[in-house]
Design an enzyme around this catalytic site. Structure first.
Site, PDB file in Angstrom:
ATOM      1  N   HIS A 271       0.889  -1.161   0.000  1.00 46.66           N
ATOM      2  CA  HIS A 271       0.000   0.000   0.000  1.00 46.66           C
ATOM      3  C   HIS A 271       0.927   1.210   0.000  1.00 46.66           C
ATOM      4  CE1 HIS A 271      -3.159   2.811   1.040  1.00 46.66           C
ATOM      5  NE2 HIS A 271      -2.404   3.260   2.028  1.00 46.66           N
TER       6      HIS A 271
ATOM      7  N   CYS B 128      -4.151   1.742  -4.954  1.00 43.86           N
ATOM      8  CA  CYS B 128      -3.536   2.877  -4.268  1.00 43.86           C
ATOM      9  C   CYS B 128      -2.219   3.286  -4.914  1.00 43.86           C
ATOM     10  CB  CYS B 128      -3.319   2.543  -2.796  1.00 43.86           C
ATOM     11  SG  CYS B 128      -2.323   1.053  -2.526  1.00 43.86           S
TER      12      CYS B 128
END
Length: 198
Positions: free
Chosen positions: A40, A114
């Site tokens: 992430h 992301c």
């Protein structure tokens, strides 16, 4: 006589832009050294970290919070991507513009995650992309799409439910610190905040 002209290096800005990378799984401890892993990421500028997550609504999936503190993930490292001259208001306006494209219900682990958001944000802020290894697994997944389980492409790594409750993986006490705001643009999208806007 020839004069040698030295070209000056153009300054790219005064405000640093960092990519904060988080581990999604403990396996990254080993996979990282092979140039793989599931990560992430968030973009840090003006001491605010912007990231993208999934939810079931056609409103923005972009949220902001404390740098290097994204709930539910283990911080790995911070990478200086470049510099920008945009001020805090201009950065928020840029995020408002990106909010139109990065809605929570369009999140896709392989094609719009992301890391894709962070790459777009970094390109617009610094004209430099994020390191390729951060999103390498998604690129591999794109080419091996026929081999992956059908549900994986729609898997939502991190869900935030702006209208109905708290994020999966977050502690309940974080809810009291969450607030929302409408970007200054004409868009009706909302950015999800992990801290109140003053």
């Amino acid at each position: 006589m020839f004069r040698r002209v030295l070209s000056e290096k153009r300054k790219t800005g005064s405000v640093p832009v960092y990519l904060n990378v988080y581990d999604l799984t403990p396996i990254n401890g080993y996979a990282y050294w092979f140039g793989l892993g599931v990560y992430h990421s968030g973009v840090q500028v003006h001491e605010v970290e912007y990231a993208f997550g999934a939810h079931d609504f056609p409103t923005t999936g972009i949220f902001e919070g404390e740098p290097k503190q994204c709930p539910g993930f283990t911080f790995r490292k911070s990478i200086l991507i470049g510099r920008t001259d945009l001020g805090p208001k201009e950065v928020r306006a840029l995020m408002g513009k990106l909010a139109e494209e990065y809605t929570g219900n369009t999140y896709n682990l392989i094609t719009k995650n992301c890391n894709h958001f962070c790459n777009d944000a970094c390109l617009r802020l610094t004209a430099k992309p994020i390191p390729r290894w951060v999103n390498r697994l998604a690129r591999i997944g794109l080419f091996c799409n026929c081999v992956l389980p059908a549900g994986l492409n729609k898997m939502k790594v991190w869900r935030h439910k702006a209208e109905v409750g708290i994020c999966e993986g977050e502690k309940k006490n974080l809810r009291s610190h969450s607030s929302r705001f409408v970007p200054s643009s004409s868009s009706s999208s909302i950015l999800i905040q992990r801290r109140p806007v003053l």
